[in-house]
Each structure stands twice: as C-alpha cells, then as structure tokens.
Design an enzyme around this catalytic site. Structure first.
Site, PDB file in Angstrom:
ATOM      1  N   LYS A   1      36.308  36.122  41.693  1.00 30.95           N
ATOM      2  CA  LYS A   1      36.899  36.700  41.031  1.00 30.95           C
ATOM      3  C   LYS A   1      37.982  35.155  41.216  1.00 30.95           C
ATOM      4  CE  LYS A   1      36.673  41.406  40.913  1.00 30.95           C
ATOM      5  NZ  LYS A   1      37.340  42.435  40.815  1.00 30.95           N
TER       6      LYS A   1
ATOM      7  N   ASP B   1      49.053  37.907  32.828  1.00 34.19           N
ATOM      8  CA  ASP B   1      50.299  38.039  33.415  1.00 34.19           C
ATOM      9  C   ASP B   1      50.267  38.722  34.661  1.00 34.19           C
ATOM     10  OD1 ASP B   1      53.383  38.098  34.674  1.00 34.19           O
ATOM     11  OD2 ASP B   1      52.516  40.333  34.582  1.00 34.19           O
TER      12      ASP B   1
ATOM     13  N   ASP C   1      41.138  45.494  36.435  1.00 34.25           N
ATOM     14  CA  ASP C   1      40.787  46.615  37.252  1.00 34.25           C
ATOM     15  C   ASP C   1      41.943  47.371  37.808  1.00 34.25           C
ATOM     16  OD1 ASP C   1      37.994  45.253  37.729  1.00 34.25           O
ATOM     17  OD2 ASP C   1      39.210  43.675  39.576  1.00 34.25           O
TER      18      ASP C   1
ATOM     19  N   GLY D   1      43.579  46.164  49.385  1.00 35.17           N
ATOM     20  CA  GLY D   1      41.912  44.824  49.026  1.00 35.17           C
ATOM     21  C   GLY D   1      42.491  44.458  47.807  1.00 35.17           C
TER      22      GLY D   1
ATOM     23  N   GLY E   1      35.285  57.668  40.823  1.00 38.82           N
ATOM     24  CA  GLY E   1      35.353  56.363  41.040  1.00 38.82           C
ATOM     25  C   GLY E   1      34.655  55.892  39.941  1.00 38.82           C
TER      26      GLY E   1
END
Length: 290
Positions: free
Chosen positions: A84, A96, A120, A146, A252
């Site tokens: 990433k 942004d 995400d 994280g 999730g």
C-alpha cells in the site's frame, strides 16, 4: 510470477481478449482473496466488459507489474499488504484521504498518469450505513491503531462523527492515529466503550484461532452498534457477545464489500449492488469450505 517476452505477467495476458479490460488485486499473499469473486460479480451485474484476477508478486515486481498493467490499458487495481505504501509512491495523483494516510489501496489510470485512492475507510462507513447507522453526530470507539484503524478514523471524521475514541494497547500508536483527525479524535479508555454509540474492531482479535479479547465484552449493551473488520469467521466472539445482548452486529465481510463498492465507482462510475457482491463472496467461502 511468470512473464512473456514483453514483460507482461502471464496471469494478465492469458485472459485479455477483444475489448475486455483487466482489473486485479496486487499483493502477497492474495491467492485466497475474495476480491475476484466480489468484483467479477459486480462487473457481470453491471454489464461491464472487464475481468478481475489476483496477481501475487514480490516486492521487486511491484513497479514492473504496475507498468505492465498501464501498457495493456487496465481498468483499475486493488492493492493489499504489503504494497500500500509502494502504491502511493508510484502515483502522480492521490486523493486527499490517501495523502493523509500516506498509503492507498486503489489504483486507476488517469490520462498519462496514475491515480491512487484509499477506500478502506469507505468500507467502514458504508458497512455502518448499510446497517442503518449514520455516523454523523455519533460517538464511536475504534479498537486498534493500525492501517485499517487509521483509514476508518479518517473516514468516520469525514462522515461527521462527533467523537472518535481510539482504544489501543500501545498508547503512543493511539496518539499518532489521533493526529489524523485532531478535531474529534482522542485516546479512549474503558469508560468510553460503555458510553459510545458504536464500536469498530480493526484488530485481529477473533480471527481464525485468535481468542484474544481487546476489552470485557460485558460492556456491550443492546444500544451499541458493533462492527468487526474480521470476516473469517463471519461470527467472531465479539459479534456473538454483541448479538447475545441484542446489539446491532455487522460482520467484516460487509466492510470488505463496501470498500469494493467504492472501488467499482472509481473504476467504472457505476454503483453496484452490495448484496450481489456479498452473495458472490458467500458462495466462494462456501465453495472453499466444502
């Protein structure tokens, strides 16, 4: 990863035909990613002539693979761990949110350039809204500090959450994450868990054989909304505890689906039906588990 004489990975050239455009997920490991099932279902439902594959690569192959994708006119790419930050460095344009995080999970062509975005956090907000919970004006505690937590914190701030508590075992990490949205974010304590409107778990607690508990689940009440970023298993110990007291539970997989919805919009301009994408993911999970 094998390549042909032009340097294009065989995984890519093997499926190119006619006008079909390619999209993929880049990472290591990605062989068991649900993203191909999810995105291909969205392409099929939207009548989009594209196909999505998983491409597992080593560190030294990341930039050459991105270059190869640009040469074949790719539609877009998802980027997962551990690339990433590398993806951020190859982009001429970044959104942004990606700029604030210093990393991204989505690539797409932009003229002669490469554009990067982070979806995400959209996955977190989309999953909450899909369950009928609007973050604006709400008190939310994020477990962990994280990469996933940081993306969620920025997105929740953008969505208008009035208070974002960051509950992490290492306070220094929580302080760093707080700086992303200093107007509303702060380091949380146990009391905040009992008083907040929603709890978002971004830690690996409950994943697979992990039986860790970040906090005492007896603090959960029926008034809470609980989102667990873990999706293997879908029913974690946290969600089971929340369901037992009548809290609103969000697994999730919904978070994964909604970040993919945001990617589809960026790549195609079409808003896919998350239910279709979810059904495809569940079929794939069922196939894997016999």
């Amino acid at each position: 990863m094998s390549k042909n004489s032009s340097g294009v990975p065989h995984e890519i050239t093997a499926i190119l035909k006619g006008t079909t455009r390619i999209a993929c997920v880049l990472g290591k490991p990605v062989k068991h990613s649900l993203s191909p099932a999810i995105h291909n279902a969205a392409f099929a439902a939207g009548g989009i002539d594209a196909t999505y594959i998983a491409v597992e690569i080593n560190h030294e192959e990341f930039e050459p693979t991105v270059s190869a994708l640009r040469r074949v006119g790719f539609l877009g790419a998802s980027v997962t761990m551990p690339y990433k930050e590398a993806a951020f460095s190859v982009c001429s344009e970044v959104g942004d949110t990606a700029r604030r995080l210093g990393s991204l999970n989505t690539l797409m062509p932009s003229g002669d350039s490469l554009r990067g975005e982070s979806t995400d956090g959209d996955g977190c907000v989309g999953a909450l809204r899909g369950a009928g919970f609007e973050p604006r004006g709400k008190r939310i505690v994020v477990l962990g500090a994280g990469a996933t937590a940081r993306a969620a914190i920025v997105a929740l701030g953008n969505a208008g959450a009035s208070d974002i508590g960051i509950f992490n075992r290492t306070e220094a990490r929580a302080i760093e994450a707080r700086a992303l949205v200093p107007e509303v974010a702060r380091v949380a304590n146990v009391g905040d868990l009992a008083e907040c409107d929603a709890i978002v778990n971004t830690t690996p607690a409950g994943m697979g054989e992990n039986r860790d508990r970040v906090f005492d689940h007896r603090l959960i009440t029926r008034h809470h909304v609980v989102l667990d970023a873990v999706y293997q298993p879908l029913e974690t110990e946290l969600l089971a505890s929340a369901r037992a007291v009548g809290a609103t539970c969000i697994d999730g997989l919904w978070m994964l689906i909604h970040q993919a919805v945001a990617q589809q919009v960026l790549w195609t301009g079409v808003v896919p039906d998350p239910r279709i994408m979810r059904a495809a993911a569940e079929r794939e999970l069922a196939r894997r588990h016999g």
